[in-house]
Design a protein around this motif. Sequence first.
Motif, PDB file in Angstrom:
ATOM      1  N   GLU A 247       0.801  -1.223   0.000  1.00 13.68           N
ATOM      2  CA  GLU A 247       0.000   0.000   0.000  1.00 13.68           C
ATOM      3  C   GLU A 247       0.835   1.276   0.000  1.00 13.68           C
ATOM      4  OE1 GLU A 247      -3.294   0.017  -0.350  1.00 13.68           O
ATOM      5  OE2 GLU A 247      -3.206  -2.173  -0.490  1.00 13.68           O
ATOM      6  N   HIS A 248       2.069   1.209   0.483  1.00  8.63           N
ATOM      7  CA  HIS A 248       2.872   2.437   0.607  1.00  8.63           C
ATOM      8  C   HIS A 248       3.441   2.854  -0.748  1.00  8.63           C
ATOM      9  CE1 HIS A 248       6.484  -0.033   0.244  1.00  8.63           C
ATOM     10  NE2 HIS A 248       5.965  -0.852   1.139  1.00  8.63           N
ATOM     11  N   ASP A 249       4.163   4.003  -0.762  1.00  7.46           N
ATOM     12  CA  ASP A 249       4.631   4.566  -2.026  1.00  7.46           C
ATOM     13  C   ASP A 249       6.115   4.322  -2.303  1.00  7.46           C
ATOM     14  OD1 ASP A 249       5.770   6.190  -0.118  1.00  7.46           O
ATOM     15  OD2 ASP A 249       4.968   8.073  -0.905  1.00  7.46           O
ATOM     16  N   HIS A 250       6.778   3.483  -1.498  1.00  4.69           N
ATOM     17  CA  HIS A 250       8.175   3.145  -1.752  1.00  4.69           C
ATOM     18  C   HIS A 250       8.259   1.966  -2.731  1.00  4.69           C
ATOM     19  CE1 HIS A 250       8.818   5.796   1.542  1.00  4.69           C
ATOM     20  NE2 HIS A 250      10.037   5.387   1.854  1.00  4.69           N
ATOM     21  N   ALA A 251       9.435   1.787  -3.309  1.00  4.85           N
ATOM     22  CA  ALA A 251       9.723   0.618  -4.141  1.00  4.85           C
ATOM     23  C   ALA A 251      10.688  -0.285  -3.381  1.00  4.85           C
ATOM     24  CB  ALA A 251      10.329   1.055  -5.468  1.00  4.85           C
ATOM     25  N   TYR A 252      10.862  -1.511  -3.887  1.00  4.87           N
ATOM     26  CA  TYR A 252      11.802  -2.455  -3.279  1.00  4.87           C
ATOM     27  C   TYR A 252      12.896  -2.839  -4.271  1.00  4.87           C
ATOM     28  CZ  TYR A 252       8.434  -3.262   0.501  1.00  4.87           C
ATOM     29  OH  TYR A 252       7.582  -3.106   1.577  1.00  4.87           O
ATOM     30  N   LEU A 253      14.084  -3.052  -3.716  1.00  4.56           N
ATOM     31  CA  LEU A 253      15.179  -3.673  -4.453  1.00  4.56           C
ATOM     32  C   LEU A 253      15.478  -4.999  -3.769  1.00  4.56           C
ATOM     33  CD1 LEU A 253      18.499  -2.085  -5.670  1.00  4.56           C
ATOM     34  CD2 LEU A 253      18.518  -4.218  -4.405  1.00  4.56           C
ATOM     35  N   PHE A 254      15.369  -6.091  -4.526  1.00 13.61           N
ATOM     36  CA  PHE A 254      15.593  -7.428  -3.986  1.00 13.61           C
ATOM     37  C   PHE A 254      16.870  -8.021  -4.575  1.00 13.61           C
ATOM     38  CE2 PHE A 254      10.699  -7.897  -3.794  1.00 13.61           C
ATOM     39  CZ  PHE A 254      10.664  -7.239  -2.571  1.00 13.61           C
ATOM     40  N   GLN A 255      17.703  -8.596  -3.707  1.00 13.22           N
ATOM     41  CA  GLN A 255      18.929  -9.260  -4.148  1.00 13.22           C
ATOM     42  C   GLN A 255      18.637 -10.740  -4.392  1.00 13.22           C
ATOM     43  OE1 GLN A 255      22.472  -7.807  -1.670  1.00 13.22           O
ATOM     44  NE2 GLN A 255      20.741  -7.367  -0.339  1.00 13.22           N
ATOM     45  N   ASN A 256      19.128 -11.258  -5.502  1.00 21.87           N
ATOM     46  CA  ASN A 256      18.871 -12.641  -5.882  1.00 21.87           C
ATOM     47  C   ASN A 256      20.100 -13.516  -5.660  1.00 21.87           C
ATOM     48  OD1 ASN A 256      16.528 -11.438  -6.791  1.00 21.87           O
ATOM     49  ND2 ASN A 256      17.129 -11.488  -8.949  1.00 21.87           N
ATOM     50  N   PRO A 257      19.912 -14.814  -5.461  1.00 16.17           N
ATOM     51  CA  PRO A 257      21.060 -15.705  -5.248  1.00 16.17           C
ATOM     52  C   PRO A 257      22.036 -15.761  -6.418  1.00 16.17           C
ATOM     53  CG  PRO A 257      19.020 -16.761  -4.563  1.00 16.17           C
ATOM     54  CD  PRO A 257      18.629 -15.497  -5.255  1.00 16.17           C
ATOM     55  N   ASP A 258      21.577 -15.424  -7.630  1.00  9.88           N
ATOM     56  CA  ASP A 258      22.473 -15.446  -8.790  1.00  9.88           C
ATOM     57  C   ASP A 258      23.308 -14.176  -8.911  1.00  9.88           C
ATOM     58  OD1 ASP A 258      20.553 -13.627  -9.555  1.00  9.88           O
ATOM     59  OD2 ASP A 258      19.808 -14.763 -11.272  1.00  9.88           O
ATOM     60  N   GLY A 259      23.220 -13.290  -7.908  1.00 16.73           N
ATOM     61  CA  GLY A 259      23.996 -12.057  -7.930  1.00 16.73           C
ATOM     62  C   GLY A 259      23.280 -10.888  -8.573  1.00 16.73           C
ATOM     63  N   ARG A 260      22.161 -11.141  -9.228  1.00 20.00           N
ATOM     64  CA  ARG A 260      21.399 -10.072  -9.859  1.00 20.00           C
ATOM     65  C   ARG A 260      20.459  -9.425  -8.847  1.00 20.00           C
ATOM     66  NH1 ARG A 260      18.167  -9.910 -13.255  1.00 20.00           N
ATOM     67  NH2 ARG A 260      19.021  -8.061 -14.268  1.00 20.00           N
ATOM     68  N   ILE A 261      19.757  -8.407  -9.288  1.00 23.05           N
ATOM     69  CA  ILE A 261      18.726  -7.766  -8.481  1.00 23.05           C
ATOM     70  C   ILE A 261      17.462  -7.635  -9.310  1.00 23.05           C
ATOM     71  CG2 ILE A 261      20.372  -6.444  -7.103  1.00 23.05           C
ATOM     72  CD1 ILE A 261      19.521  -3.976  -8.819  1.00 23.05           C
ATOM     73  N   ILE A 262      16.331  -7.504  -8.635  1.00 18.73           N
ATOM     74  CA  ILE A 262      15.098  -7.109  -9.303  1.00 18.73           C
ATOM     75  C   ILE A 262      14.445  -6.010  -8.475  1.00 18.73           C
ATOM     76  CG2 ILE A 262      14.703  -9.349 -10.403  1.00 18.73           C
ATOM     77  CD1 ILE A 262      12.515  -9.843  -8.271  1.00 18.73           C
ATOM     78  N   PHE A 263      13.587  -5.245  -9.124  1.00 21.40           N
ATOM     79  CA  PHE A 263      12.838  -4.189  -8.459  1.00 21.40           C
ATOM     80  C   PHE A 263      11.363  -4.575  -8.404  1.00 21.40           C
ATOM     81  CE2 PHE A 263      16.455  -1.967 -10.406  1.00 21.40           C
ATOM     82  CZ  PHE A 263      16.931  -1.234  -9.324  1.00 21.40           C
ATOM     83  N   ALA A 264      10.689  -4.120  -7.364  1.00 24.04           N
ATOM     84  CA  ALA A 264       9.229  -4.188  -7.262  1.00 24.04           C
ATOM     85  C   ALA A 264       8.756  -2.757  -7.021  1.00 24.04           C
ATOM     86  CB  ALA A 264       8.794  -5.108  -6.133  1.00 24.04           C
ATOM     87  N   ILE A 265       8.043  -2.204  -7.992  1.00 26.18           N
ATOM     88  CA  ILE A 265       7.797  -0.758  -8.039  1.00 26.18           C
ATOM     89  C   ILE A 265       6.300  -0.477  -8.119  1.00 26.18           C
ATOM     90  CG2 ILE A 265       8.238   1.336  -9.386  1.00 26.18           C
ATOM     91  CD1 ILE A 265      10.768  -0.038 -10.448  1.00 26.18           C
ATOM     92  N   PRO A 266       5.788   0.474  -7.309  1.00 27.08           N
ATOM     93  CA  PRO A 266       4.378   0.866  -7.453  1.00 27.08           C
ATOM     94  C   PRO A 266       4.108   1.304  -8.889  1.00 27.08           C
ATOM     95  CG  PRO A 266       5.369   1.909  -5.523  1.00 27.08           C
ATOM     96  CD  PRO A 266       6.490   1.280  -6.294  1.00 27.08           C
ATOM     97  N   TYR A 267       2.988   0.838  -9.464  1.00 23.49           N
ATOM     98  CA  TYR A 267       2.764   1.058 -10.897  1.00 23.49           C
ATOM     99  C   TYR A 267       1.298   1.354 -11.169  1.00 23.49           C
ATOM    100  CZ  TYR A 267       3.604   0.349 -15.902  1.00 23.49           C
ATOM    101  OH  TYR A 267       3.735   0.531 -17.263  1.00 23.49           O
ATOM    102  N   GLU A 268       1.038   2.504 -11.736  1.00 25.07           N
ATOM    103  CA  GLU A 268      -0.299   2.888 -12.181  1.00 25.07           C
ATOM    104  C   GLU A 268      -1.353   2.722 -11.096  1.00 25.07           C
ATOM    105  OE1 GLU A 268      -0.994   4.321 -15.221  1.00 25.07           O
ATOM    106  OE2 GLU A 268       1.210   4.367 -15.421  1.00 25.07           O
ATOM    107  N   GLY A 269      -0.968   2.986  -9.860  1.00 26.91           N
ATOM    108  CA  GLY A 269      -1.924   3.021  -8.767  1.00 26.91           C
ATOM    109  C   GLY A 269      -2.319   1.677  -8.204  1.00 26.91           C
ATOM    110  N   ASP A 270      -2.811   0.796  -9.054  1.00 26.48           N
ATOM    111  CA  ASP A 270      -3.371  -0.470  -8.583  1.00 26.48           C
ATOM    112  C   ASP A 270      -2.469  -1.668  -8.833  1.00 26.48           C
ATOM    113  OD1 ASP A 270      -5.727   0.807  -7.790  1.00 26.48           O
ATOM    114  OD2 ASP A 270      -6.547   0.688  -9.813  1.00 26.48           O
TER     115      ASP A 270
END
Length: 513
Positions: A247-270
């Motif tokens: 529900e909040h307006d921050h995004a997340y940066l997640f670290q993956n076991p393969d050394g990469r990262i992914i983002f989870a970002i609020p998008y278009e409200g819903d």
Amino acid sequence: MERYDVLVVGGGINGAGIARDLAGRGFSVLLAEAQDLASHTSSASTKLIHGGLRYLEYYEFSLVRKALLEREVLLKSAPHIMRPLRFVMPHDSAMRPAWMIRAGLFLYDHLARREWLPGSCGVKLGRSPLGEPLQDRFTRGFIYSDGWVDDARLVLHCALDAKQRGAEILTRSPVTEARRGRELWQATMATPQGERIVQARALVNAAGPWAESFLREVAQPAHAEKLATKHLRLVKGSHIVVPRRFEHDHAYLFQNPDGRIIFAIPYEGDFTMIGTTDVEQPREAIANFALARISEAEIAYLCEQASRYFKAPVQTSDVVWSYAGVRPLLDDASGSAAAITRDYALETLHEGAAPLLSVWGGKITTFRKLAEDAATSVAEMLGQPRPAWTQGALLPGGELAAWSQRSSSRPDEDFERFLAAVQQRWPWLPARMARRLAHAYGTRIEQLLGPATSLDELGRHFGADLYEAELAFLHREEWACSANDMLWRRSKLGLRLDAAQRAAVAAWCDARS
């Protein structure tokens, strides 16, 4: 035969940015795009204005500093389509130690001056709403600042600015042949109105993933080895969109076991947007890049990695939309796709014939600086050096302070005051629609709504908050011809319309083609 100072090939972020810069320096410019503006890579990004925190691990200090210097410049230039965004990085001790993350964030905060974006800090996730969507094993994390951008509209706004400054913008007009003479280039384009031949004193190759093939197959292929000495590595990046996970307006940066990262970002409200992947593409598959699609394996990867962090697992069945694009990365002999530099190089050829500039690599955050460097090089090759001007310049629609008659050092605050002015001027607009239109069009909202005094005066309703007046505006003012142009690039209203409503938009477009 029509003659221009510069022909720019490619209507992605680099081509549009270069056309804008050159037009602002007083050169006559023609931009030719084979399809729609931002129809491929430049509308398929993670939509971030960022320095690239993970690039510090690859010692890309120069690139990160360059991007960080541009971050606030861009956020101020178009506060309607860009906004600051705070990122939460949950700490997973199995990935990177806390001291390493603190050191990286310290560098990130201090490699370039910040005027108003807040610096990084720690957070106790167990005591914060930021930790509620996450699994209980994540008890602490870190927060830092970057920005978000509507990437396709950024390209569009650069093209609009270029047009306002005298450039001609041609979409759906592939360059089928380019011949280099001693003083001029002669180019043939297949426009919707038929074949068109023009001359230009200089040519800019900003064809993105097709930059190499353009030189080899279109621009005097017999002499391609003289036109290019650099190569691209082509990497597909894919994203998924799922119903909102927090529900909040921050995004997340997640670290993956393969050394990469992914983002989870609020998008278009819903919604929440999750990405990206790095899948290298063979050069011989260039003809298929326009049809880039996310694979089932990529969807599964993104769901799996996000589910390592969220309490509620992300299932493949949750995906409501996905998109993919091929990034043209400068080949620096890195082993993995994730390690390839996101920096750019400009290659010029001038001696003995008409000037050529080719763009290799790049990223959205540094597009303005790339365009400035490219325009300076072209101007010098033409023997007409002219001063740079885009640092501090606003993009069309970005003149928000003029509406509220008050400006602050924070563009996000300027936007909220502008939105209040919009709601006061058109009080009959539903709040959600007012915010969307204010974000998409900025001060250009006045051209769209005009003297309308009610929703009924905006014409036929196509669903969600889409009315015929907006479709007509997109068609008339923004080069939008198809339903894809309107629903997935100029807006993301395709997420809110059902199949029948999307078909109705397509029929409306077909009737005007």
